[in-house]
Design an enzyme around this catalytic site. Structure first.
Site, PDB file in Angstrom:
ATOM      1  N   GLU A  29       0.841  -1.195   0.000  1.00  0.00           N
ATOM      2  CA  GLU A  29       0.000   0.000   0.000  1.00  0.00           C
ATOM      3  C   GLU A  29       0.873   1.241   0.000  1.00  0.00           C
ATOM      4  OE1 GLU A  29      -2.961   0.264   3.066  1.00  0.00           O
ATOM      5  OE2 GLU A  29      -3.673   2.214   2.337  1.00  0.00           O
ATOM      6  N   GLU A  66     -12.352   2.819   3.581  1.00  0.00           N
ATOM      7  CA  GLU A  66     -11.562   2.968   4.783  1.00  0.00           C
ATOM      8  C   GLU A  66     -11.863   4.333   5.400  1.00  0.00           C
ATOM      9  OE1 GLU A  66      -7.140   1.426   5.641  1.00  0.00           O
ATOM     10  OE2 GLU A  66      -7.216   3.103   4.268  1.00  0.00           O
TER      11      GLU A  66
HETATM   12 MN    MN Z   1      -5.413   2.608   3.210  1.00  0.00          MN
END
Ligand code: MN
Length: 286
Positions: free
Chosen positions: A148, A244
């Site tokens: 990520e 998120e």
């Molecule tokens: Mn994230």
């Protein structure tokens, strides 16, 4: 597009006791999501059997994500720290595998947190070697590993998609992908479109987090959502998209402070999650 739509566990709960797990999994299904992403910062602490039963009962898939810490930073030049990081990642992989999941991502390549200097050459090499080995361990179980890309205050290794693609190229594993997050892209990238195209061109666009510029409710910040979703449509992205969001309303013992969550951007998890689900569907269907 038939994307699986996920929600991060911290929309619901900050821990994974039985009542927390029951609430998180049931709420994820109730809000209309396909998948829950487990915050697996301490992967060995999860009750796998209990979690697997809950997922099955509610017909949900699971992914897991984590960030490493000072004691497990695989971009360290201290071999003992790197070894500890590899053990943590092996535990996280076992969790995903035992839950029948197919994705492990996050800041798996460094500490999640602010550094006061750039990554060293040897630290970066340790990180690449670790991630290549993790991908090899993951492959027989059909698990994809994602790195990520995060903003500068949360890692010093991968802040842009360009850096991530170079890293992935050096690791050179088929089940290794770039994990894009709109919150981080909004801070570090020059546009919301080009990183999507670049990752797609490299054949490495594998997982997406959608987060608002303040990590709160989607559509109430400054992210250029039309540009981003148009790019996903342009490349025909068919993978998972996970919502998120973080608020001081839900506190995780280590993640909340690593992400600097100091205020409440929302109070009502279900209202937030349903709204995000609708927001994502509307953008994906238009
Ligand atoms: Mn994230």
């Amino acid at each position: 597009m038939g994307n699986a739509i996920g929600v991060h566990g911290m929309v619901w709960v900050g821990g994974w006791s039985r009542p927390e797990a029951e609430r998180a999994v049931a709420s994820t299904a109730e809000a209309g999501y396909d998948l829950i992403e487990l915050p697996a910062l301490d992967p060995a602490s999860f009750d796998v059997d209990m979690t697997a039963r809950l997922l099955e009962k509610h017909g949900l898939a699971a992914a897991a994500s984590l960030g490493l810490d000072d004691h497990t930073d695989v971009s360290s030049t201290d071999d003992a720290v790197v070894r500890a990081g590899r053990r943590r990642l092996a535990d996280a992989l076992a969790l995903v595998r035992d839950l029948g999941g197919d994705y492990l991502g996050g800041v798996v390549y460094s500490k999640l947190g602010r550094y006061d200097r750039p990554v060293s050459e040897r630290g970066r090499a340790n990180s690449i070697e670790t991630i290549a080995a993790l991908a090899d361990e993951a492959r027989p179980s059909g698990v994809t590993v994602g790195v990520e890309i995060c903003n500068r205050y949360e890692t010093n290794v991968l802040n842009t998609v360009e850096q991530a693609l170079a890293f992935i190229d050096e690791a050179d594993r088929p089940n290794l992908v770039a994990h894009l997050d709109t919150y981080h892209m909004n801070i570090e990238e020059s546009s919301m479109r080009e990183p999507v195209l670049a990752a797609h061109r490299a054949g490495r666009l594998g997982y997406i987090h959608v987060g608002e510029s303040h990590r709160g409710r989607l559509g109430t910040g400054t992210i250029a959502w039309r540009e981003f979703f148009a790019a996903l449509a342009e490349v025909g992205y068919g993978g998972t998209i996970t919502f998120e969001s973080f608020s001081s309303e839900v506190v995780h013992p280590s993640l909340s402070s690593a992400l600097a969550i100091w205020r409440d951007t929302w109070r009502d998890s279900m209202d937030l999650a349903r709204d995000a689900r609708g927001f994502l569907r509307a953008h994906l269907d238009s």
